[in-house]
Motif scaffolding. Structure first.
Motif, PDB file in Angstrom:
ATOM      1  N   VAL A 175       1.107  -1.575  -0.360  1.00  0.00           N
ATOM      2  CA  VAL A 175       0.300   0.115  -0.150  1.00  0.00           C
ATOM      3  C   VAL A 175       0.772   1.147   0.077  1.00  0.00           C
ATOM      4  O   VAL A 175       1.567   0.872   1.429  1.00  0.00           O
ATOM      5  CB  VAL A 175      -1.507   0.084   0.947  1.00  0.00           C
ATOM      6  CG1 VAL A 175      -1.907   1.955   1.051  1.00  0.00           C
ATOM      7  CG2 VAL A 175      -1.428  -1.229   1.278  1.00  0.00           C
ATOM      8  N   TRP A 176       0.949   2.271  -1.606  1.00  0.00           N
ATOM      9  CA  TRP A 176       1.894   3.175  -1.244  1.00  0.00           C
ATOM     10  C   TRP A 176       1.036   4.601  -1.406  1.00  0.00           C
ATOM     11  O   TRP A 176       0.146   5.069  -1.530  1.00  0.00           O
ATOM     12  CB  TRP A 176       2.462   3.287  -2.605  1.00  0.00           C
ATOM     13  CG  TRP A 176       2.953   3.949  -3.684  1.00  0.00           C
ATOM     14  CD1 TRP A 176       3.966   4.653  -2.611  1.00  0.00           C
ATOM     15  CD2 TRP A 176       2.966   4.419  -5.021  1.00  0.00           C
ATOM     16  NE1 TRP A 176       4.501   5.585  -3.895  1.00  0.00           N
ATOM     17  CE2 TRP A 176       4.017   4.896  -4.316  1.00  0.00           C
ATOM     18  CE3 TRP A 176       2.230   4.508  -6.000  1.00  0.00           C
ATOM     19  CZ2 TRP A 176       4.916   5.995  -6.388  1.00  0.00           C
ATOM     20  CZ3 TRP A 176       2.130   5.327  -7.019  1.00  0.00           C
ATOM     21  CH2 TRP A 176       3.852   5.838  -7.219  1.00  0.00           C
ATOM     22  N   ILE A 177       1.964   4.608  -0.403  1.00  0.00           N
ATOM     23  CA  ILE A 177       1.639   6.419   0.521  1.00  0.00           C
ATOM     24  C   ILE A 177       2.762   7.246  -0.519  1.00  0.00           C
ATOM     25  O   ILE A 177       4.518   6.953  -0.338  1.00  0.00           O
ATOM     26  CB  ILE A 177       1.838   6.518   1.954  1.00  0.00           C
ATOM     27  CG1 ILE A 177       0.910   5.571   2.489  1.00  0.00           C
ATOM     28  CG2 ILE A 177       1.977   8.404   2.540  1.00  0.00           C
ATOM     29  CD1 ILE A 177       0.987   5.851   3.987  1.00  0.00           C
ATOM     30  N   ALA A 178       2.175   8.895  -1.482  1.00  0.00           N
ATOM     31  CA  ALA A 178       2.948   9.044  -2.528  1.00  0.00           C
ATOM     32  C   ALA A 178       2.321  10.509  -2.452  1.00  0.00           C
ATOM     33  O   ALA A 178       1.582  10.687  -2.045  1.00  0.00           O
ATOM     34  CB  ALA A 178       3.074   8.696  -3.789  1.00  0.00           C
ATOM     35  N   GLY A 179       2.793  11.237  -3.008  1.00  0.00           N
ATOM     36  CA  GLY A 179       2.868  12.673  -3.310  1.00  0.00           C
ATOM     37  C   GLY A 179       3.739  14.006  -2.387  1.00  0.00           C
ATOM     38  O   GLY A 179       4.336  13.678  -1.482  1.00  0.00           O
ATOM     39  N   GLY A 180       3.507  14.806  -3.485  1.00  0.00           N
ATOM     40  CA  GLY A 180       3.984  16.266  -2.843  1.00  0.00           C
ATOM     41  C   GLY A 180       4.909  16.936  -4.257  1.00  0.00           C
ATOM     42  O   GLY A 180       3.258  16.908  -4.802  1.00  0.00           O
ATOM     43  N   LEU A 181       5.477  17.272  -3.500  1.00  0.00           N
ATOM     44  CA  LEU A 181       5.573  18.370  -5.069  1.00  0.00           C
ATOM     45  C   LEU A 181       6.606  17.895  -6.386  1.00  0.00           C
ATOM     46  O   LEU A 181       7.548  16.711  -5.857  1.00  0.00           O
ATOM     47  CB  LEU A 181       6.814  19.322  -5.193  1.00  0.00           C
ATOM     48  CG  LEU A 181       6.466  20.727  -3.871  1.00  0.00           C
ATOM     49  CD1 LEU A 181       7.516  21.794  -3.358  1.00  0.00           C
ATOM     50  CD2 LEU A 181       5.152  21.526  -4.725  1.00  0.00           C
TER      51      LEU A 181
END
Length: 474
Positions: free
Chosen positions: A366-372
């Motif tokens: 289960v992948w937690i991703a994101g940002g700039l």
């Protein structure tokens, strides 16, 4: 002590981590130093006051104008080559060095024997590899330090009172661009993937600056056998002008051929620095000696071992150094197991190449991703990881780019899109990941993005993840 800098008019471009030490060293060598800086904030004014008290001239708020009489510029590594200051320098015939170039030229100025440099660059894994290398060198009884882009000043290492037998040096592409005369004992390029292209202008220019690390190598050019992208690290070795007798030494996660280091039945082995390498191999360590034993980290260990062996370090010291090494926080760090699910913090995975390696280390994620996103695209990353994904939880300003890539290439993967960018979003992200996960899964924070939209840095982001995981288990 009189030096080539005595009486010379030197402009230091940029305050901060590299500029202030450079200005102090040059002033101490008798140079007439002027520091120019784009910013004029509270921190810059405090640094300026410190330098002005020594007799250094500081000009804040104007980093583009070449001071009259400048004979040399020493620049902070991040300043782009296209800045007007450097254009003016080129027109005036003024050389531009980085702090690494300055450090290289100052070696041995005090009469001590200069310590050889074992140098490491690459898009990802530099810091870990240099730290592993320093641990191995220390296990061999050598006086050493991990320095350079790792945050420890090379200028301090070459001009300070501490004497070293050898230095483990991390170098960024920026630093290599401004270091034309650097000649390492041995060097490694770990990998190449598009990064900092806005600074370098193209992938070809970025790779060329990375390849500078091999120029003039004396003993070994260590390269990644498994890297197939073009240009590859092996291509950079082929293009380098090295000293006579310098060898190309490959590292691979497969079975090594002659002049390579690799893996055989759970062992790290050396077929490069052994007698009769056509037939023989030397056991260096077990895969379990590498922490963590993820594939990309084993590759880091092999690169570090290759550089150490090029310097004559024993196999036993390689093993002992790897066992003694403890990775920094937020680099594929296991936080906890909750209800049969592992929670892993790889907040340092701030680009797609690092995240690709992180995702490859686990079977069901289960992948937690994101940002700039920094201009990155995510189609290739998602395509390669799709079969491993149980679900995804997206946070941050540019999460839509990852969501769209998942919709195109992994439409069956459930996605939770958190429409918030406050720091509390991490707790909700971990809670949503727990809902998606099943026993045996790994919840992996590997953002593939920078953190500054929500957090001060990747460290704070990783700390928020770890705290959220601890609250799950409370």
């Amino acid at each position: 002590m009189p030096s080539e800098f005595t009486g010379k008019h030197v402009t230091v471009a940029g305050l901060g981590v590299s500029g202030v030490p450079a200005a102090k060293v040059l002033h101490g060598l008798g140079a007439h130093v002027t520091v120019v800086n784009d910013g004029d904030d509270e921190r810059a004014r405090a640094q300026a006051a410190e330098l002005e008290a020594l007799g250094v001239t500081v000009r804040l708020g104007d980093g583009d104008t070449l001071p009259e009489g400048t004979e040399l510029i020493v620049t902070a590594p991040g300043w782009k080559p296209t800045k007007p200051l450097f254009t003016a320098a080129g027109q005036a015939g003024v050389p531009v060095w980085g702090d690494v170039e300055l450090a290289w030229r100052l070696r041995g100025l005090d009469g001590r024997k200069p310590a050889p440099w074992l140098a490491v660059t690459g898009t990802n894994g530099k810091t870990t590899t240099v730290q592993m290398l320093a641990s191995i060198l220390k296990a061999a009884g050598l006086r050493t330090a991990a320095v350079g882009n790792i945050g420890v000043s090379l200028l301090d290492a070459v001009t300070g009172e501490q004497e070293y037998d050898v230095l483990a040096v991390e170098l960024s592409s920026y630093q290599l661009h401004w270091a034309p005369s650097l000649r390492a004992h041995s060097a490694a390029v770990l990998n190449l993937a598009p990064d900092h292209l806005d600074w370098h202008g193209s992938m070809e220019a970025y790779a060329a600056d990375k390849g500078r690390i091999y120029e003039g190598n004396q003993v070994a050019c260590v390269y990644n056998v498994d890297a197939t992208d073009k240009p590859s690290t092996e291509d950079l070795v082929r293009a380098a002008d090295v000293e006579e007798g310098c060898r190309a030494i490959g590292f691979t996660l497969g079975t090594p051929g002659p002049s390579q280091l690799g893996l055989v039945e759970g062992l790290l082995v050396d077929r490069a620095f052994v007698e009769d390498r056509q037939k023989n191999a030397q056991e260096l360590a077990e895969v379990s000696d590498v922490d963590p034993p993820a594939p990309h980290n084993i590759a880091n260990a092999l690169a570090a071992a290759g550089l150490a062996r090029a310097f004559g370090v024993s196999a036993a010291a390689v093993r002992d150094g790897l066992r003694a090494f403890t990775p920094d926080a937020h680099r594929i760090a296991h936080v906890a197991d909750v209800d049969g699910v592992a929670y892993v913090d790889d907040s340092k995975a701030t680009n797609t190449h690092a995240t690709e390696a992180s995702l490859a280390a686990y079977e069901s994620i289960v992948w937690i991703a994101g940002g700039l996103a920094k201009g990155a695209t995510f189609d290739e990353l998602v395509t390669g990881a799709a079969k491993r994904l149980r679900g995804a939880v997206l946070i941050g300003a540019d999460r839509a780019l990852i969501r769209e890539a998942l919709a195109r290439h992994a439409p069956e993967v459930p996605v939770v899109d958190l429409d918030r960018t406050d720091t509390g979003a991490m707790l909700q992200a971990v809670q949503e990941a727990r809902r998606l996960a099943r026993p045996g899964d790994t919840v992996l924070l590997a953002p593939a993005c920078a953190s500054m939209d929500m957090f001060t840095n990747y460290n704070q982001r990783g700390d928020a993840f770890a705290q959220a995981v601890r609250e799950l288990g409370a």
